[in-house]
Design an enzyme around this catalytic site. Structure first.
Site, PDB file in Angstrom:
ATOM      1  N   ASN A   9       0.377  -1.580  -0.037  1.00 21.86           N
ATOM      2  CA  ASN A   9       0.392   0.075  -0.164  1.00 21.86           C
ATOM      3  C   ASN A   9       0.919   1.353  -0.372  1.00 21.86           C
ATOM      4  OD1 ASN A   9      -1.683   2.395   0.939  1.00 21.86           O
ATOM      5  ND2 ASN A   9      -2.466   1.977   2.913  1.00 21.86           N
ATOM      6  N   TRP A  10       1.042   2.007  -1.318  1.00 21.81           N
ATOM      7  CA  TRP A  10       1.719   2.692  -1.452  1.00 21.81           C
ATOM      8  C   TRP A  10       1.134   4.101  -0.560  1.00 21.81           C
ATOM      9  CZ3 TRP A  10       5.398   3.567  -6.408  1.00 21.81           C
ATOM     10  CH2 TRP A  10       5.230   2.083  -7.110  1.00 21.81           C
ATOM     11  N   LYS A  11       0.223   4.383  -0.248  1.00 18.32           N
ATOM     12  CA  LYS A  11      -0.735   5.756   0.677  1.00 18.32           C
ATOM     13  C   LYS A  11       0.180   6.296  -0.473  1.00 18.32           C
ATOM     14  CE  LYS A  11      -0.073   3.070   4.787  1.00 18.32           C
ATOM     15  NZ  LYS A  11      -0.207   3.324   5.992  1.00 18.32           N
ATOM     16  N   HIS A  93      -9.311   1.390   4.883  1.00 18.31           N
ATOM     17  CA  HIS A  93      -8.548   1.724   5.926  1.00 18.31           C
ATOM     18  C   HIS A  93      -8.486   2.416   7.080  1.00 18.31           C
ATOM     19  CE1 HIS A  93      -3.946   2.813   7.070  1.00 18.31           C
ATOM     20  NE2 HIS A  93      -3.299   1.530   6.347  1.00 18.31           N
ATOM     21  N   GLU A  95      -5.883   4.550   8.057  1.00 17.13           N
ATOM     22  CA  GLU A  95      -6.255   6.114   7.577  1.00 17.13           C
ATOM     23  C   GLU A  95      -8.283   6.896   6.475  1.00 17.13           C
ATOM     24  OE1 GLU A  95      -2.666   5.505   5.500  1.00 17.13           O
ATOM     25  OE2 GLU A  95      -1.714   4.972   7.789  1.00 17.13           O
ATOM     26  N   GLU A 163      -4.757  -4.800  10.350  1.00 13.96           N
ATOM     27  CA  GLU A 163      -3.576  -4.047  11.019  1.00 13.96           C
ATOM     28  C   GLU A 163      -4.350  -3.394  12.488  1.00 13.96           C
ATOM     29  OE1 GLU A 163      -2.055  -2.868   6.773  1.00 13.96           O
ATOM     30  OE2 GLU A 163      -3.671  -1.491   6.675  1.00 13.96           O
ATOM     31  N   GLY A 169       3.401   1.994  11.058  1.00 19.07           N
ATOM     32  CA  GLY A 169       3.978   3.465  10.645  1.00 19.07           C
ATOM     33  C   GLY A 169       5.106   3.232  12.025  1.00 19.07           C
ATOM     34  N   SER A 209       4.026  -2.762  10.257  1.00 20.37           N
ATOM     35  CA  SER A 209       5.256  -2.135  10.479  1.00 20.37           C
ATOM     36  C   SER A 209       5.770  -3.662  10.215  1.00 20.37           C
ATOM     37  CB  SER A 209       5.550  -2.177  11.649  1.00 20.37           C
ATOM     38  OG  SER A 209       5.683  -0.241  12.337  1.00 20.37           O
ATOM     39  N   GLY A 230       3.194  -0.974   4.364  1.00 19.94           N
ATOM     40  CA  GLY A 230       3.411   0.043   3.643  1.00 19.94           C
ATOM     41  C   GLY A 230       4.343   0.900   3.619  1.00 19.94           C
ATOM     42  N   GLY A 231       4.883   1.999   4.539  1.00 18.17           N
ATOM     43  CA  GLY A 231       6.167   2.247   3.866  1.00 18.17           C
ATOM     44  C   GLY A 231       7.726   0.849   4.096  1.00 18.17           C
TER      45      GLY A 231
END
Ligand code: 13P
Length: 250
Positions: A9-11, A93, A95, A163, A169, A209, A230-231
């Site tokens: 997920n590149w957000k 999600h 966010e 999640e 993150g 993470s 994510g990251g």
């Protein structure tokens, strides 16, 4: 047997120059032992789909509107995502639940829209730090599952991602026992609601993470069928070892 899934997920990250990550992943994983999915920002979706055409990688969206079309400035429909080359879409999600006040009912309607457009929904659930400390994790997750997933899903059209919000993150990761407890609970809930067959076909991802150095331990947990990353999905050097850990997991 559930096909394992490594999803990135590149957000709100990535412009055209980052498409090389996809080329590099495709080069490193020509015949992967798992499914590889990258969900770039929607601005890149079509180019990303073209970039991975003929490779082992698929692309997906990060959200869609519940309606098929209409006066919803700035939104995108599931059909538009599919038209741009998406096969899946992340829905609910944390966010989006936080930034856009998405409720379980909104998420459920989006899953219905994704189903109608032929997209796989990756529905996210997970507790806040306070909810975990108050011992509310399982009840929160149960509510989110009950409210966010419509009755019509199947093992082919739904993926659930656990999640924990406090792990996203932050570099904090639940213990393998904590992940096992929640994944086992989600599996049992899906069995209860959809029956043994569909309940055991739906894939469960862990997200929060996930990094090259913790991926193998997470993938060894029962009922973890992959990860939503994510990251670490923003670079081939970080994501590729996670894919490899998943391929090597039992
Ligand atoms: P991080 O891997 O950056 O913690 O993000 C997880 C996530 O939110 C994926 O959807």
């Amino acid at each position: 047997m559930r096909t394992k899934l490594a999803a990135g997920n590149w957000k709100m990250n990535g412009t055209g120059r980052d498409l090389g990550v996809l080329t590099e992943l495709a080069r490193r994983h020509t015949q992967p032992g798992c499914e590889i999915l990258i969900c770039p920002p929607v601005s890149l979706l079509h180019r990303a789909a073209q970039t991975v055409q003929g490779t082992s990688i698929s692309v997906g969206g990060q959200d869609c509107h519940a309606a098929r079309s209409g006066a919803h400035t700035g939104d995108i429909s599931a059909e538009m995502l599919a038209d741009a080359g998406a096969r899946s879409v992340i829905l609910g999600h944390s966010e989006r639940r936080e930034d856009h006040a998405e409720t379980n009912a909104h998420v459920r309607d989006k899953v219905r829209a994704a189903l109608a457009a032929g997209l796989v929904s990756i529905v996210c659930v997970g507790e806040t730090k306070d909810q975990r400390l108050a011992n509310e994790t399982l009840s929160v997750v149960a509510d989110q599952l009950a409210g966010s997933i419509p009755d019509q899903v199947t093992g082919d059209t739904l993926v659930v991602a656990y999640e924990p919000i406090w792990a996203i993150g932050t570099g904090l990761v639940p213990t393998v026992e904590q992940i096992a407890e929640v994944h086992g609970f989600i599996r049992a809930q899906l069995h209860d609601r959809f029956g043994a067959q569909t309940g055991s076909q739906i894939r469960l991802l862990y997200g929060g993470s996930v990094k090259p150095d913790n991926a193998a331990a997470i993938f060894a947990v029962p009922d973890v069928d992959g990860a939503l990353v994510g990251g670490a999905s923003l670079s081939a050097d970080d994501f590729s070892p996670i894919v490899s850990a998943l391929e090597g997991s039992a």
